[in-house]
Design a protein around this motif. Structure first.
Motif, PDB file in Angstrom:
ATOM      1  N   LEU A 159       0.831  -1.524  -0.175  1.00 43.74           N
ATOM      2  CA  LEU A 159       0.633   0.095  -0.244  1.00 43.74           C
ATOM      3  C   LEU A 159       0.549   0.969  -0.158  1.00 43.74           C
ATOM      4  CD1 LEU A 159      -2.404  -1.155   2.270  1.00 43.74           C
ATOM      5  CD2 LEU A 159      -2.571  -1.324   0.345  1.00 43.74           C
ATOM      6  N   LYS A 160       2.104   1.135   0.239  1.00 43.05           N
ATOM      7  CA  LYS A 160       2.934   2.054   0.587  1.00 43.05           C
ATOM      8  C   LYS A 160       2.854   3.283   1.355  1.00 43.05           C
ATOM      9  CE  LYS A 160       4.873   0.831  -4.534  1.00 43.05           C
ATOM     10  NZ  LYS A 160       5.558  -0.124  -3.909  1.00 43.05           N
ATOM     11  N   GLU A 161       1.959   2.939   2.780  1.00 35.62           N
ATOM     12  CA  GLU A 161       1.595   3.844   3.523  1.00 35.62           C
ATOM     13  C   GLU A 161       2.647   4.092   4.822  1.00 35.62           C
ATOM     14  OE1 GLU A 161      -1.320   4.949   4.051  1.00 35.62           O
ATOM     15  OE2 GLU A 161      -2.473   3.876   2.591  1.00 35.62           O
ATOM     16  N   GLU A 162       2.656   5.592   4.977  1.00 28.92           N
ATOM     17  CA  GLU A 162       3.929   6.532   5.634  1.00 28.92           C
ATOM     18  C   GLU A 162       3.127   6.231   6.965  1.00 28.92           C
ATOM     19  OE1 GLU A 162       5.133   9.730   3.899  1.00 28.92           O
ATOM     20  OE2 GLU A 162       5.503   9.089   2.024  1.00 28.92           O
ATOM     21  N   GLY A 163       4.120   5.961   7.607  1.00 37.31           N
ATOM     22  CA  GLY A 163       4.034   5.999   9.152  1.00 37.31           C
ATOM     23  C   GLY A 163       3.459   4.753   9.639  1.00 37.31           C
ATOM     24  N   ILE A 164       3.181   4.445  10.812  1.00 38.73           N
ATOM     25  CA  ILE A 164       2.831   3.488  11.881  1.00 38.73           C
ATOM     26  C   ILE A 164       2.070   3.230  13.011  1.00 38.73           C
ATOM     27  CG2 ILE A 164       3.714   1.275  12.281  1.00 38.73           C
ATOM     28  CD1 ILE A 164       6.176   1.452  11.152  1.00 38.73           C
ATOM     29  N   PRO A 165       0.385   2.953  12.136  1.00 41.96           N
ATOM     30  CA  PRO A 165      -0.704   2.918  13.313  1.00 41.96           C
ATOM     31  C   PRO A 165      -0.610   2.268  14.098  1.00 41.96           C
ATOM     32  CG  PRO A 165      -2.056   2.774  11.642  1.00 41.96           C
ATOM     33  CD  PRO A 165       0.142   2.961  11.554  1.00 41.96           C
ATOM     34  N   ASP A 166      -1.347   2.082  15.093  1.00 42.33           N
ATOM     35  CA  ASP A 166      -1.992   1.519  15.926  1.00 42.33           C
ATOM     36  C   ASP A 166      -1.671   0.065  15.131  1.00 42.33           C
ATOM     37  OD1 ASP A 166      -4.615   1.398  17.235  1.00 42.33           O
ATOM     38  OD2 ASP A 166      -3.953   2.923  16.651  1.00 42.33           O
ATOM     39  N   ASP A 167      -1.578  -1.111  15.506  1.00 44.37           N
ATOM     40  CA  ASP A 167      -2.284  -2.643  15.081  1.00 44.37           C
ATOM     41  C   ASP A 167      -3.231  -2.820  14.712  1.00 44.37           C
ATOM     42  OD1 ASP A 167       0.213  -3.533  15.295  1.00 44.37           O
ATOM     43  OD2 ASP A 167      -0.132  -4.643  17.377  1.00 44.37           O
ATOM     44  N   GLU A 168      -4.554  -2.151  14.994  1.00 42.63           N
ATOM     45  CA  GLU A 168      -5.845  -1.975  15.193  1.00 42.63           C
ATOM     46  C   GLU A 168      -6.639  -1.635  14.132  1.00 42.63           C
ATOM     47  OE1 GLU A 168     -10.377  -1.329  17.148  1.00 42.63           O
ATOM     48  OE2 GLU A 168      -8.495  -1.362  18.739  1.00 42.63           O
ATOM     49  N   THR A 169      -5.614   0.076  13.861  1.00 42.10           N
ATOM     50  CA  THR A 169      -5.972   1.089  12.796  1.00 42.10           C
ATOM     51  C   THR A 169      -5.250   0.640  11.862  1.00 42.10           C
ATOM     52  OG1 THR A 169      -6.179   2.568  15.295  1.00 42.10           O
ATOM     53  CG2 THR A 169      -5.558   3.227  12.179  1.00 42.10           C
ATOM     54  N   LEU A 170      -4.237  -0.004  12.350  1.00 35.46           N
ATOM     55  CA  LEU A 170      -3.562  -0.840  10.693  1.00 35.46           C
ATOM     56  C   LEU A 170      -3.979  -1.780   9.922  1.00 35.46           C
ATOM     57  CD1 LEU A 170       0.683  -1.368  10.378  1.00 35.46           C
ATOM     58  CD2 LEU A 170      -1.026  -3.196   9.613  1.00 35.46           C
ATOM     59  N   TYR A 171      -4.276  -2.941  10.655  1.00 32.31           N
ATOM     60  CA  TYR A 171      -5.073  -3.821   9.942  1.00 32.31           C
ATOM     61  C   TYR A 171      -6.344  -3.554   9.719  1.00 32.31           C
ATOM     62  CZ  TYR A 171      -7.233  -8.477   9.642  1.00 32.31           C
ATOM     63  OH  TYR A 171      -7.309  -9.777   9.220  1.00 32.31           O
ATOM     64  N   LYS A 172      -7.211  -2.153  10.428  1.00 25.99           N
ATOM     65  CA  LYS A 172      -8.443  -1.904   9.754  1.00 25.99           C
ATOM     66  C   LYS A 172      -7.567  -1.486   8.282  1.00 25.99           C
ATOM     67  CE  LYS A 172     -12.545   0.153  10.436  1.00 25.99           C
ATOM     68  NZ  LYS A 172     -12.896   1.293   9.820  1.00 25.99           N
ATOM     69  N   GLY A 173      -7.338  -0.483   8.570  1.00 24.48           N
ATOM     70  CA  GLY A 173      -7.323   0.030   7.084  1.00 24.48           C
ATOM     71  C   GLY A 173      -6.348  -0.729   5.705  1.00 24.48           C
ATOM     72  N   LEU A 174      -5.897  -2.023   6.545  1.00 19.71           N
ATOM     73  CA  LEU A 174      -4.967  -2.205   5.275  1.00 19.71           C
ATOM     74  C   LEU A 174      -6.236  -3.195   4.856  1.00 19.71           C
ATOM     75  CD1 LEU A 174      -1.758  -4.675   5.110  1.00 19.71           C
ATOM     76  CD2 LEU A 174      -2.879  -5.655   6.743  1.00 19.71           C
TER      77      LEU A 174
END
Length: 301
Positions: free
Chosen positions: A99-114
């Motif tokens: 996805l080439k996303e910058e910045g690393i959110p918390d695991d829950e937010t990351l997985y939801k967006g992913l």
């Protein structure tokens, strides 16, 4: 002439029988699910687990392509073209590399967006996470961890000036490598050694070094006298592993999703490391290792 006709009749009947058997066989021919894996021991094991579960619970055949060169960089475009149907992937890799996303959110937010972006942009679905997190980590000799009560990276900082650190060349060059790590935690090692990746465990086991970088599911973690430290400031991105599968395949074989979900949370970091070690150190075939584990979890007969 009579014998010839009799012989000819027998041959004709035999050919007809063969054709009928072939036709029946073709009509019952199973569909094939194509699994890809990256060139890593744990991926070979996970591919076998997925294959065993699918073949045990469906009438589908499974074909595994192990060790695809380039890993995600070649598997992801291949699954989009339909060359593969599913494969084990890591959340951190999907987020940053695909996805080439910058910045690393918390695991829950990351997985939801992913999961949302994989479905909307690629028609791919993440189906469950296996439970383990194969990320970068630091380990210390067990005797030193006990002597100084070192459990976290922050604990390590207080004693780092007395310790020798070892890592492969690349770790010293990475943006998220040695210098960034030391700056984040205030680490100031007495000495740092550049060594071949295959020699690190030998070096720490023989006390040539005291601390080293590693992956949290390395097979040799299971047999070395070392302690994995806690990344208490979350310096490293998480790499939870799960199944990425084509939405088209799930529509065609809706029974697959519940079967793939059997892998949800079945593996800890330590368990994955032990399985890797059985293959890498004990020389046991990955399919045997995969089957024994699934049987132990009650997922296979």
């Amino acid at each position: 002439m009579k014998n010839f006709k009799k012989h000819y009749k027998k041959i004709s009947i035999l050919i007809l029988f063969t054709l009928i058997i072939s036709f029946v066989g073709c009509s019952k021919k199973k569909e094939t699910i194509k699994i890809a894996t990256k060139p890593m021991t744990e991926q070979f094991i996970l591919g076998e687990m997925l294959s065993l579960l699918i073949e045990e619970n469906t009438n589908l055949n499974v074909e595994i392509t192990k060790g695809v060169g380039g890993g995600t960089s070649n598997i992801h475009p291949a699954i989009l073209k339909g060359d593969f149907d599913l494969y084990p992937e890591y959340t951190g890799t999907g987020w940053s590399f695909v996805l080439k996303e910058e910045g690393i959110p918390d695991d829950e937010t990351l997985y939801k967006g992913l999961t949302e972006k994989y479905e909307s942009e690629y028609n791919l679905k993440w189906v469950g996470l296996y439970g383990f997190n194969n990320t970068y980590g630091l380990v210390i000799r067990k005797d030193l961890a006990e002597k100084y009560n070192i459990k976290t990276y922050s604990d390590l900082a207080a004693y780092s000036s007395e310790l020798t650190f070892g890592a492969e060349y690349d770790f010293y060059e990475r943006e998220d490598g040695f210098n960034a790590l030391c700056a984040k935690y205030g680490l100031k090692f007495k000495k740092s050694s550049d060594m071949d990746i295959g020699l690190k465990y030998k070096a720490i086991n023989s006390k040539e070094i005291d601390v080293m970088n590693t992956f949290t599911t390395d097979g040799q973690l299971a047999t070395s006298d070392i302690v994995v430290l806690k990344d208490d400031k979350n310096f490293y991105q998480t790499y939870y592993c799960g199944t990425v599968v084509s939405e088209d395949v799930l529509k065609k074989y809706p029974e697959l999703e519940s079967i793939l979900m059997k892998m949800e949370n079945i593996l800890t970091d330590k368990e994955m490391a032990k399985l890797n070690n059985k293959v890498e150190t004990d020389g046991i075939d990955e399919k045997v290792v995969a089957k024994e584990f699934l049987v132990s979890k009650g997922l296979l007969k």
